[in-house]
Design an enzyme around this catalytic site. Structure first.
Site, short mmCIF file in Angstrom:
data_model
loop_
_atom_site.label_atom_id
_atom_site.label_comp_id
_atom_site.label_asym_id
_atom_site.label_seq_id
_atom_site.Cartn_x
_atom_site.Cartn_y
_atom_site.Cartn_z
N TYR A 46 0.85 -1.06 -0.01
CA TYR A 46 0.02 0.09 0.11
C TYR A 46 0.89 1.24 -0.24
CZ TYR A 46 -3.64 3.43 1.43
OH TYR A 46 -4.25 4.72 1.36
N HIS A 87 -4.79 5.21 -2.80
CA HIS A 87 -6.00 6.19 -2.81
C HIS A 87 -5.45 7.28 -3.67
CE1 HIS A 87 -7.38 3.10 0.12
NE2 HIS A 87 -8.45 3.16 -0.11
#
Length: 169
Positions: A73, A112
Site C-alpha cells: 500500500y 488511494h
C-alpha cells in the site's frame, strides 16, 4: 536542469520532521503521530527524495495482508510543486516497484487518489495502475471527499509455483 542529482535517502528519527513538513505542504490531509512512528519501522519502504541535496519529496508504503493477498500500500508519494515533472516521482515509484519485483511475493500494489487529482491518476496509469473502485467519502474535511483506488497487479515470477502439480507414481 543538466547536472542535477535526484537521490533517495532513508527516513530516520533525525529527519522525520522533514518528512512531516513535506507531507503538510504536499497533501491536503494530515497524518497522525502513529503514521510517522510506523514509517520509521518500514525500512526501504519509506524514502525521502532529494534534488541537489534538498529534501523535496517522499514515498511511504506498508505491507498489507488483505483479501487473501500480500499487497503493498502506497500511503504517500509526493513531491513539492516546483520540483514536479523532473523525474522525482518516477524515481520514488520505481524504487517501490523494484522492491516488489525483488521480493517476488506481492500480488499487487495499490493506493488511494483524490478523484480530482488528474495529474496523479495519469502518473500512475503510465506505470500500469488501473482504477479498480471509487470510495465515497474516503477523505474527511476535504473536497471532493471521494477517492479512486488505483492498483497494479504484479505477476508471480516465472518458475515460481511451476512445479506444484502432484503426480501419482
Amino acid at each position: 536542469m543538466k547536472g542535477s542529482r535526484i537521490e533517495l535517502g532513508d527516513v530516520t528519527p533525525h529527519n522525520i520532521k522533514q518528512l512531516k513538513r513535506l507531507n503538510q505542504v504536499i497533501f491536503p490531509v494530515s497524518y497522525n503521530d502513529k503514521f510517522y512512528k510506523d514509517v520509521l519501522e518500514v525500512g526501504e519502504l519509506a524514502k525521502l527524495a532529494y534534488f541537489n541535496d534538498i529534501a523535496v519529496g517522499a514515498v511511504c508504503c506498508r505491507v498489507d495482508h488483505s483479501q487473501n493477498q500480500k499487497r503493498l500500500y502506497i500511503m504517500t508519494l509526493g513531491c513539492l510543486a516546483p520540483y514536479r515533472r523532473l523525474g522525482i516521482g518516477t524515481k520514488m515509484l520505481n524504487h517501490v516497484l523494484n522492491i516488489c519485483e525483488k521480493d517476488g511475493t506481492f500480488d499487487n500494489i495499490y493506493l488511494h487518489v483524490q478523484i480530482s487529482n488528474e495529474s496523479a491518476i495519469d502518473f500512475y496509469r503510465k506505470f500500469g495502475f488501473e482504477i479498480i473502485e471509487t470510495k465515497k467519502n474516503y477523505y474527511k474535511r476535504i473536497e471532493p471527499a471521494d477517492a479512486h483506488v488505483l492498483q497494479k497487479n504484479l505477476k508471480v515470477p516465472s518458475g515460481q509455483n511451476a512445479d506444484v502439480q502432484k503426480t501419482d507414481n
